[in-house]
Design a protein around this motif. Structure first.
Motif, PDB file in Angstrom:
ATOM      1  N   PHE A 190      19.409  21.272  68.784  1.00  0.00           N
ATOM      2  CA  PHE A 190      18.729  20.618  67.665  1.00  0.00           C
ATOM      3  C   PHE A 190      17.347  21.215  67.491  1.00  0.00           C
ATOM      4  O   PHE A 190      16.552  21.285  68.442  1.00  0.00           O
ATOM      5  CB  PHE A 190      18.609  19.113  67.910  1.00  0.00           C
ATOM      6  N   GLU A 192      13.887  20.548  65.729  1.00  0.00           N
ATOM      7  CA  GLU A 192      13.144  19.460  65.101  1.00  0.00           C
ATOM      8  C   GLU A 192      11.921  19.974  64.370  1.00  0.00           C
ATOM      9  O   GLU A 192      11.423  21.066  64.636  1.00  0.00           O
ATOM     10  CB  GLU A 192      12.741  18.422  66.154  1.00  0.00           C
ATOM     11  N   PHE A 204      16.730  13.423  63.766  1.00  0.00           N
ATOM     12  CA  PHE A 204      16.998  13.458  65.205  1.00  0.00           C
ATOM     13  C   PHE A 204      17.778  12.207  65.627  1.00  0.00           C
ATOM     14  O   PHE A 204      18.701  12.268  66.442  1.00  0.00           O
ATOM     15  CB  PHE A 204      15.687  13.561  65.978  1.00  0.00           C
ATOM     16  N   TYR A 207      21.327  12.690  64.673  1.00  0.00           N
ATOM     17  CA  TYR A 207      21.932  13.639  65.613  1.00  0.00           C
ATOM     18  C   TYR A 207      22.347  12.923  66.898  1.00  0.00           C
ATOM     19  O   TYR A 207      23.479  13.064  67.372  1.00  0.00           O
ATOM     20  CB  TYR A 207      20.917  14.749  65.883  1.00  0.00           C
ATOM     21  N   VAL A 223      16.879  20.880  72.760  1.00  0.00           N
ATOM     22  CA  VAL A 223      15.994  20.493  71.650  1.00  0.00           C
ATOM     23  C   VAL A 223      14.732  21.349  71.686  1.00  0.00           C
ATOM     24  O   VAL A 223      14.083  21.483  72.728  1.00  0.00           O
ATOM     25  CB  VAL A 223      15.616  19.005  71.718  1.00  0.00           C
TER      26      VAL A 223
END
Length: 341
Positions: A190, A192, A204, A207, A223
């Motif tokens: 991910f 961000e 987020f 997710y 992340v």
């Protein structure tokens, strides 16, 4: 005698007031044909205006309490295509309603956001449309004290009396992550955005919700922060690769970072989508023309700007709006940056 001026400079309301030896407000009252000014003074000011070829601007009208026909738009950045599309939606709709746009950029700096709010008053704009990162209680209180109608885009205010236009970021992110999961991906990185960006936080959350719904354990090592830019999306992806954590897919919380991620992966020898699948968010123009075309979450960017204008112009005209929060839906756009594993 008029004050000496540069031949390229424009006569101002201050100049007219100085020549007539009256206040700027008095000049403004004459410009707007308001009562309260004696006929001799009124005629004197009119003669000066005619002799100097002065053309009244919106500030002069605002001093007398008249509408300026300007609406301010406060945004973090004009180079990002997401904000460019917001501007298009706002400006085109304002033009149809016979208003003009006054644009302010903050460069995502808290001091600049506060400065813009302090700068604005009724003599500059009739209303404000705001997209900002550092929205505090003091920020909102400053807006209220100026008694200028305002509406937020993509921010959920705690105050229920404040108007806002939002997108269902959480659900859009959930659908994007679930799409990858249904393709067989379990190790999904991910990317961000800025820590202060509410929309990044909501994405987020979506997710995480998708991972939890499908029984996939969250790995914080997958992340990285790309700060919503191509350049930092590139470096964030490089950091992911340097960690050595295995992942087969990336969900980027905006398209700019996804474009940077594709470049970083290609430079490192990965093929998209054969080795790594990627999903972005926003559906900016570039997402459809990069190679491979990016699967992304489309949010109605233009419509967000249009709806914000509908609200702010209604507030300026004293109309009642029952619904204070408008939530617009997203849509997953499938292209060629994802594949089954």
């Amino acid at each position: 005698m008029p004050p000496k001026r540069n031949k390229n400079s424009r006569i101002t309301i201050e100049d007219i007031a100085q020549i007539a030896q009256v206040s700027k407000a008095t000049v403004s009252y004459v410009i707007n044909d308001k009562p309260g000014v004696s006929e001799p003074v009124r005629n004197k000011i009119k003669n000066i205006i005619e002799e100097t070829n002065y053309f009244p601007n919106s500030a002069a009208r605002g001093l007398a309490g008249e509408k300026t026909n300007f609406v301010g738009l406060v945004i973090p950045d004009i180079s990002d295509m997401f904000y460019a599309n917001i501007i298009r939606g706002v400006e085109k709709t304002l033009n149809k309603k016979e208003y003009l746009l006054n644009l302010f950029t903050t460069h995502a700096r808290p001091e600049r956001e506060q400065q813009v709010v302090r700068l604005l008053n009724k003599s500059m704009v009739d209303g404000l449309i705001i997209m900002a990162y550092f929205i505090t209680d003091n920020f909102i209180q400053s807006l209220k004290e100026r008694e200028i109608p305002f509406v937020f885009i993509d921010y959920p205010p705690k105050d229920e009396d404040i108007y806002s236009v939002m997108v269902d970021n959480e659900n859009g992110a959930f659908e994007a992550t679930e799409y990858l999961i249904k393709l067989g991906h379990k190790k999904i990185a991910f990317l961000e955005g800025p820590e202060v960006a509410w929309d990044s936080k909501a994405r987020f959350k979506g997710y995480l919700k998708a991972l939890e719904t499908h029984g996939i354990k969250f790995n914080p090592e997958l992340v990285e922060n790309g700060n919503f830019t191509k350049e930092e999306g590139y470096t964030a992806t490089k950091r992911l690769l340097e960690k050595g954590e295995k992942f087969t897919a990336v969900f980027s919380s905006n398209d700019q970072m996804a474009i940077g991620a594709i470049r970083a992966l290609k430079e490192s020898g990965y093929k998209i989508p054969t080795d790594v699948s990627i999903v972005g968010f926003d559906n900016i123009e570039a997402s459809s023309i990069i190679e491979p075309p990016l699967t992304t979450v489309s949010q109605p960017i233009y419509e967000m700007g249009k709806k914000a204008v509908d609200i702010i112009t209604a507030l300026i005209n004293g109309e009642t709006i029952e619904e204070k929060r408008y939530m617009l839906k997203t849509k997953l756009i499938e292209r060629h940056s994802c594949t089954k594993i």
